[in-house]
Design a protein around this motif. Structure first.
Motif, short mmCIF file in Angstrom:
data_model
loop_
_atom_site.label_atom_id
_atom_site.label_comp_id
_atom_site.label_asym_id
_atom_site.label_seq_id
_atom_site.Cartn_x
_atom_site.Cartn_y
_atom_site.Cartn_z
N ILE A 1 2.31 5.86 -5.45
CA ILE A 1 2.66 4.45 -5.63
C ILE A 1 2.55 3.71 -4.30
N ARG A 2 3.14 4.25 -3.25
CA ARG A 2 3.14 3.59 -1.94
C ARG A 2 1.72 3.46 -1.40
N MET A 3 0.90 4.48 -1.63
CA MET A 3 -0.49 4.42 -1.17
C MET A 3 -1.24 3.29 -1.87
N ALA A 4 -1.07 3.17 -3.20
CA ALA A 4 -1.75 2.13 -3.96
C ALA A 4 -1.25 0.75 -3.57
N GLU A 5 0.06 0.62 -3.37
CA GLU A 5 0.62 -0.67 -2.97
C GLU A 5 0.08 -1.10 -1.61
N ALA A 6 0.01 -0.16 -0.67
CA ALA A 6 -0.49 -0.50 0.67
C ALA A 6 -1.97 -0.85 0.65
N ALA A 7 -2.74 -0.12 -0.17
CA ALA A 7 -4.19 -0.33 -0.21
C ALA A 7 -4.58 -1.65 -0.86
N THR A 8 -3.69 -2.22 -1.69
CA THR A 8 -4.04 -3.44 -2.45
C THR A 8 -3.11 -4.61 -2.15
N ALA A 9 -2.28 -4.49 -1.14
CA ALA A 9 -1.23 -5.49 -0.89
C ALA A 9 -1.79 -6.89 -0.64
N GLN A 10 -3.01 -6.97 -0.11
CA GLN A 10 -3.55 -8.28 0.27
C GLN A 10 -4.27 -8.99 -0.88
N TYR A 11 -4.37 -8.34 -2.05
CA TYR A 11 -5.14 -8.92 -3.15
C TYR A 11 -4.29 -9.88 -3.98
N ASP A 12 -4.98 -10.85 -4.63
CA ASP A 12 -4.23 -11.87 -5.35
C ASP A 12 -4.91 -12.35 -6.64
N SER A 13 -5.99 -11.67 -7.06
CA SER A 13 -6.66 -12.13 -8.29
C SER A 13 -5.91 -11.69 -9.54
#
Length: 274
Positions: A149-161
């Motif tokens: 979970i933490r890995m996915a959150e960190a890898a996609t944190a900057q996305y907003d679509s």
């Protein structure tokens, strides 16, 4: 293969092609019906019917059963991205699911961990700018699931679509209780006296302490498998949600089932209690 077998095979193939054509035509029709109308900003899914779908297929392997359910997520994300729906919440594992057998819990969590890890590394996640996060009592999950979970959150944190929120070890009553506790802790940390804290316990204050307080409330909640109840999903946030219940089991959920739900949502007059 003899002539009779060849004929049967060709007949079966022709029926399959015809069924696919009818499906495609109906899907195009549904898309035309919903285009140009209001779409939900946030869709919640209660993923139900995995076990029954497995039994229907003759499978009792929980790893296979829940892996099939997890694979359906790719389709749903594609459909939501196509319709530019900006928020999706999936309820994949409830706190009450902890009462199930160790073998089934293991199968569910293995599928959750594998799918979340896959999302973090999937080029499509990054091309579609999908932000992945999880809500629930995550501290009770195995360490490997939390790490994914933490890995996915960190890898996609900057996305907003599109924001994909995965509700795991989640219960609606637990969320409200946790929000109230968080509110009280914050007020106490500020040195607020108990009588004044009581006055500060308002719906607005509690809402600010929910697991995903920045998300809009769900406009539409879809539950698969024929069960007609929320079972505690987003209890606080669903006060003005529209609900759509379908008999289709989650792993068999199709694009036309999704489009029917959107069409049903668009046909309703929303009054928000007024």
């Amino acid at each position: 293969m003899n002539a009779e077998q060849n004929a049967k095979s060709e007949e079966s193939s022709s029926k399959w092609r015809f069924a696919n054509l009818l499906y495609w035509v109906y899907e195009r029709r549904l898309l035309r019906q919903i285009r140009g109308r209001v779409f939900p900003r946030h869709v919640g899914f209660i993923l139900d019917g995995n076990r029954r779908h497995g039994r229907q297929r003759g499978s009792q392997d929980f790893n296979e059963i829940y892996r099939r359910g997890a694979e359906k997520l790719d389709d749903v994300l594609g459909w939501c991205a196509e319709l530019q729906i900006p928020a999706v919440t999936l309820w994949v594992f409830s706190t009450e699911n902890l009462k199930r057998s160790p073998e089934e819990i293991s199968g569910i969590l293995a599928a959750v961990e594998s799918k979340i890890a896959a999302l973090a590394g999937d080029p499509l996640t990054h091309r579609q700018r999908i932000r992945v996060r999880a809500i629930g009592r995550l501290d009770i999950l195995p360490g490997s699931v939390i790490a994914a979970i933490r890995m996915a959150e960190a890898a996609t944190a900057q996305y907003d679509s599109l924001t994909l929120t995965i509700a795991v070890a989640y219960g609606g009553r637990e969320e409200i209780a946790d929000a109230v506790r968080s509110l009280l802790r914050d007020e106490a940390a500020r040195g607020i006296a108990l009588p004044n804290i009581i006055e500060h316990v308002t719906p607005e204050a509690i809402a600010r302490h929910l697991y995903a307080a920045d998300l809009p409330d769900p406009d539409l909640i879809i539950r698969t498998s024929g069960e007609v109840r929320l079972s505690g999903f987003l209890l606080w946030q669903s006060v003005h949600s529209e609900f759509y219940f379908t008999d289709v089991y989650w792993p068999a959920f199709r694009k036309i089932d999704f489009l029917r739900a959107i069409r049903s949502f668009q046909q309703r007059t929303r009054r928000f209690g007024q």
